[in-house]
Design an enzyme around this catalytic site. Sequence first.
Site, PDB file in Angstrom:
ATOM      1  NE  ARG A 284      -3.542  -2.290   2.750  1.00  0.00           N
ATOM      2  CZ  ARG A 284      -3.252  -3.433   3.356  1.00  0.00           C
ATOM      3  NH1 ARG A 284      -2.041  -3.610   3.898  1.00  0.00           N
ATOM      4  NH2 ARG A 284      -4.128  -4.407   3.430  1.00  0.00           N
TER       5      ARG A 284
ATOM      6  CG  HIS B  46      -5.387   0.548  -3.723  1.00  0.00           C
ATOM      7  ND1 HIS B  46      -4.736   0.274  -2.540  1.00  0.00           N
ATOM      8  CD2 HIS B  46      -6.453  -0.296  -3.765  1.00  0.00           C
ATOM      9  CE1 HIS B  46      -5.387  -0.676  -1.895  1.00  0.00           C
ATOM     10  NE2 HIS B  46      -6.422  -1.043  -2.612  1.00  0.00           N
TER      11      HIS B  46
END
Length: 316
Positions: free
Chosen positions: A168, A262
């Site tokens: 992430r 993402h």
Amino acid sequence: MRDAVDDFADHLVRVRSRSAHTVRAYVTDLVSLLDHAVRMGCADLAGLDLAVLRSWLAKQRTMGTARTTMARRAAAARTFSAWAHRAGLLPADVAAPLASPRAGRELPTVLRADQAAALMDAPAGRATGASATAGATATTTPVDHGPPDAVLLRDRLLLELLYGTGVRISEACGLDVGDVDQARRVVRVLGKGGRERAVPFGVPAQRALDAWLHTGRPALVAPGAGRALLLGARGGRLNPTTARRIVAGWAGAAGVPRVTPHGLRHSAATHLLEGGADLRAVQELLGHSSLASTQIYTHVSVERLRAAYRQAHPRA
């Protein structure tokens, strides 16, 4: 009610180890709920009941709130209700029967393997072009300004880490130099809920890391940076907002579809599965607590297979 909000936020941080983003979202949802409860005549927290909760969600729906946001707000209400009941602030866990609106799960946007490769090569290509043009604008990233060569090396490492490991953006920006085991090509990542995991990275990321640590980072680092791995133009730890702009800027420079950090995580997971990786292994790499979160990437692969079938099979 104000004290309950403060205590609940403290519980989320200290006991549940929630991220600052999650705490901020849950507290905002809770304040909205309690404001609605007061408007419905609740004099104190004990007046909160299921009817108030459902009325609050119904109001959100009429305002056009997205289903995913509705689902999160319902989850925030259930989490608060359970905590308040245990803390003796509510006579019962009033939100336990509260159903969440079903959030439609859209297939994530992913890059093709060749598009991902073009994006990874973009900073190196810009550096090559700089020697021919000898222009300062040719050596700087579209969104961050610092020593040109150092910024390019930082951007190259950022892209390689995001796609090569599937971490992430908050995890990448939170990395310290000591979190990287260069001998084993493994990075130690602190994920959601304080869960730690080890994620391998490949040779391209290793090369980008070596160049950054030996040349780029020393040129950018400022006294207050500590051991942060990725740095901003001013020498402090790179923040996720800037990192998102960097990824979007290089996607435009590379001529690939607009992608977020993402989206690179989605791409990494999809390409792993398409290459034959085990679903459980991908779950471990991504740091998903539930296999259900990882299974969405199988839908992406199946959708691509279906598209190929429709295009090629005479009976499609």
